[in-house]
Design a protein around this motif. Structure first.
Motif, PDB file in Angstrom:
ATOM      1  N   SER A  95      52.654  28.602 145.575  1.00  0.00           N
ATOM      2  CA  SER A  95      51.662  27.960 144.717  1.00  0.00           C
ATOM      3  C   SER A  95      50.968  26.837 145.485  1.00  0.00           C
ATOM      4  N   GLU A  96      49.668  26.744 145.305  1.00  0.00           N
ATOM      5  CA  GLU A  96      48.881  25.694 145.967  1.00  0.00           C
ATOM      6  C   GLU A  96      49.415  24.316 145.605  1.00  0.00           C
ATOM      7  N   GLU A  97      49.875  24.169 144.382  1.00  0.00           N
ATOM      8  CA  GLU A  97      50.415  22.882 143.923  1.00  0.00           C
ATOM      9  C   GLU A  97      51.636  22.480 144.764  1.00  0.00           C
ATOM     10  N   HIS A  98      52.568  23.425 144.979  1.00  0.00           N
ATOM     11  CA  HIS A  98      53.758  23.127 145.786  1.00  0.00           C
ATOM     12  C   HIS A  98      53.385  22.840 147.236  1.00  0.00           C
ATOM     13  N   ILE A  99      52.474  23.636 147.775  1.00  0.00           N
ATOM     14  CA  ILE A  99      52.044  23.459 149.161  1.00  0.00           C
ATOM     15  C   ILE A  99      51.412  22.076 149.331  1.00  0.00           C
ATOM     16  N   GLU A 100      50.511  21.725 148.428  1.00  0.00           N
ATOM     17  CA  GLU A 100      49.827  20.430 148.483  1.00  0.00           C
ATOM     18  C   GLU A 100      50.825  19.275 148.338  1.00  0.00           C
ATOM     19  N   GLU A 101      51.717  19.380 147.367  1.00  0.00           N
ATOM     20  CA  GLU A 101      52.681  18.306 147.106  1.00  0.00           C
ATOM     21  C   GLU A 101      53.592  18.057 148.318  1.00  0.00           C
ATOM     22  N   THR A 102      54.087  19.122 148.932  1.00  0.00           N
ATOM     23  CA  THR A 102      54.999  18.936 150.061  1.00  0.00           C
ATOM     24  C   THR A 102      54.246  18.456 151.299  1.00  0.00           C
ATOM     25  N   PHE A 103      52.996  18.880 151.469  1.00  0.00           N
ATOM     26  CA  PHE A 103      52.170  18.392 152.575  1.00  0.00           C
ATOM     27  C   PHE A 103      51.949  16.890 152.446  1.00  0.00           C
ATOM     28  N   ILE A 104      51.543  16.461 151.269  1.00  0.00           N
ATOM     29  CA  ILE A 104      51.264  15.042 151.015  1.00  0.00           C
ATOM     30  C   ILE A 104      52.526  14.201 151.212  1.00  0.00           C
ATOM     31  N   ASN A 105      53.682  14.760 150.854  1.00  0.00           N
ATOM     32  CA  ASN A 105      54.935  14.006 150.935  1.00  0.00           C
ATOM     33  C   ASN A 105      55.611  14.066 152.300  1.00  0.00           C
ATOM     34  N   GLY A 106      54.966  14.693 153.281  1.00  0.00           N
ATOM     35  CA  GLY A 106      55.445  14.568 154.648  1.00  0.00           C
ATOM     36  C   GLY A 106      56.174  15.746 155.253  1.00  0.00           C
ATOM     37  N   ALA A 107      56.227  16.891 154.576  1.00  0.00           N
ATOM     38  CA  ALA A 107      56.836  18.066 155.209  1.00  0.00           C
ATOM     39  C   ALA A 107      55.976  18.476 156.404  1.00  0.00           C
ATOM     40  N   ASN A 108      56.588  19.123 157.383  1.00  0.00           N
ATOM     41  CA  ASN A 108      55.860  19.502 158.592  1.00  0.00           C
ATOM     42  C   ASN A 108      55.264  20.901 158.531  1.00  0.00           C
ATOM     43  N   ILE A 109      55.892  21.777 157.766  1.00  0.00           N
ATOM     44  CA  ILE A 109      55.412  23.155 157.690  1.00  0.00           C
ATOM     45  C   ILE A 109      55.907  23.774 156.388  1.00  0.00           C
ATOM     46  N   TYR A 110      55.157  24.726 155.861  1.00  0.00           N
ATOM     47  CA  TYR A 110      55.525  25.406 154.611  1.00  0.00           C
ATOM     48  C   TYR A 110      55.643  26.891 154.911  1.00  0.00           C
ATOM     49  N   ILE A 111      56.804  27.448 154.620  1.00  0.00           N
ATOM     50  CA  ILE A 111      57.061  28.861 154.889  1.00  0.00           C
ATOM     51  C   ILE A 111      57.387  29.563 153.582  1.00  0.00           C
ATOM     52  N   LYS A 112      56.632  30.599 153.276  1.00  0.00           N
ATOM     53  CA  LYS A 112      56.998  31.438 152.132  1.00  0.00           C
ATOM     54  C   LYS A 112      58.088  32.383 152.621  1.00  0.00           C
ATOM     55  N   LYS A 113      59.203  32.407 151.895  1.00  0.00           N
ATOM     56  CA  LYS A 113      60.327  33.252 152.312  1.00  0.00           C
ATOM     57  C   LYS A 113      59.876  34.699 152.455  1.00  0.00           C
ATOM     58  N   PRO A 114      60.106  35.268 153.620  1.00  0.00           N
ATOM     59  CA  PRO A 114      59.729  36.674 153.800  1.00  0.00           C
ATOM     60  C   PRO A 114      60.703  37.577 153.059  1.00  0.00           C
ATOM     61  N   ASN A 115      60.233  38.756 152.672  1.00  0.00           N
ATOM     62  CA  ASN A 115      61.128  39.667 151.956  1.00  0.00           C
ATOM     63  C   ASN A 115      61.660  40.761 152.866  1.00  0.00           C
ATOM     64  N   ASP A 116      61.550  40.560 154.172  1.00  0.00           N
ATOM     65  CA  ASP A 116      62.164  41.543 155.071  1.00  0.00           C
ATOM     66  C   ASP A 116      62.782  40.819 156.268  1.00  0.00           C
ATOM     67  N   PHE A 117      63.903  41.343 156.714  1.00  0.00           N
ATOM     68  CA  PHE A 117      64.755  40.680 157.704  1.00  0.00           C
ATOM     69  C   PHE A 117      64.044  40.494 159.046  1.00  0.00           C
ATOM     70  N   ASP A 118      63.273  41.485 159.495  1.00  0.00           N
ATOM     71  CA  ASP A 118      62.571  41.359 160.772  1.00  0.00           C
ATOM     72  C   ASP A 118      61.518  40.252 160.720  1.00  0.00           C
ATOM     73  N   ASN A 119      60.811  40.147 159.602  1.00  0.00           N
ATOM     74  CA  ASN A 119      59.849  39.053 159.444  1.00  0.00           C
ATOM     75  C   ASN A 119      60.553  37.706 159.421  1.00  0.00           C
ATOM     76  N   LEU A 120      61.706  37.645 158.768  1.00  0.00           N
ATOM     77  CA  LEU A 120      62.484  36.416 158.740  1.00  0.00           C
ATOM     78  C   LEU A 120      62.841  35.983 160.161  1.00  0.00           C
ATOM     79  N   LYS A 121      63.325  36.913 160.968  1.00  0.00           N
ATOM     80  CA  LYS A 121      63.679  36.584 162.359  1.00  0.00           C
ATOM     81  C   LYS A 121      62.462  36.088 163.134  1.00  0.00           C
ATOM     82  N   LYS A 122      61.340  36.757 162.933  1.00  0.00           N
ATOM     83  CA  LYS A 122      60.110  36.371 163.637  1.00  0.00           C
ATOM     84  C   LYS A 122      59.691  34.951 163.247  1.00  0.00           C
TER      85      LYS A 122
END
Length: 148
Positions: A95-122
């Protein structure tokens, strides 16, 4: 103190997600030490303990019981001992709201959890090999959301 491994922490209340995360690092050829925590309270107790080895990168799930990812993020950024930890928000939400909130509060990167193991490793491989000094010097929202 110098180590020859990358110290990784994950706070996530989902047992399967913690297992996939640790399995992915075991398969990657990167020298890491991975610690996992079931919720934000457990994570913050660890980080605030005087003998704790602080992570090089902290992966934070947003939706956890007891203390959620945003509450942990705010607490970490207010603490001089902890505020230099690279923080990757690691969530099923995009959600844009979560992305915006964590960016403003100082997180360095936002990752949407991948639904496949190879993407997770990458994704994990890419995140732990980022030059964090460069990545955090000119934070902009275009670089914040990791899309894979």
């Amino acid at each position: 103190m110098t180590t020859d491994f990358i110290n990784i922490c994950l706070a996530d209340d989902d047992e399967d997600d913690r297992l996939f995360f640790t399995d992915a690092f075991e398969e990657l050829k990167i020298n890491t030490k991975v610690s996992t925590f079931n919720d934000g309270v457990e994570l913050m107790n660890y980080l605030n303990h005087e003998d704790s080895v602080l992570p090089n990168v902290l992966f934070l799930d947003l939706n956890m019981p007891k203390k959620n990812g945003v509450e942990c993020l705010l607490e970490i950024k207010k603490n001089e001992k902890l505020n230099d930890i690279a923080i990757a928000i690691y969530s099923t939400s995009s959600s844009e709201e979560h992305i915006e909130e964590t960016f403003i509060n100082g997180a360095n990167i936002y990752i949407k959890k991948p639904n496949d193991f190879d993407n997770l490793k990458k994704i994990l491989s890419e995140v732990v090999t980022i030059n964090w000094q460069y990545h955090t010097s000119g934070l902009n929202k275009d670089n914040f959301l990791m899309r894979m």
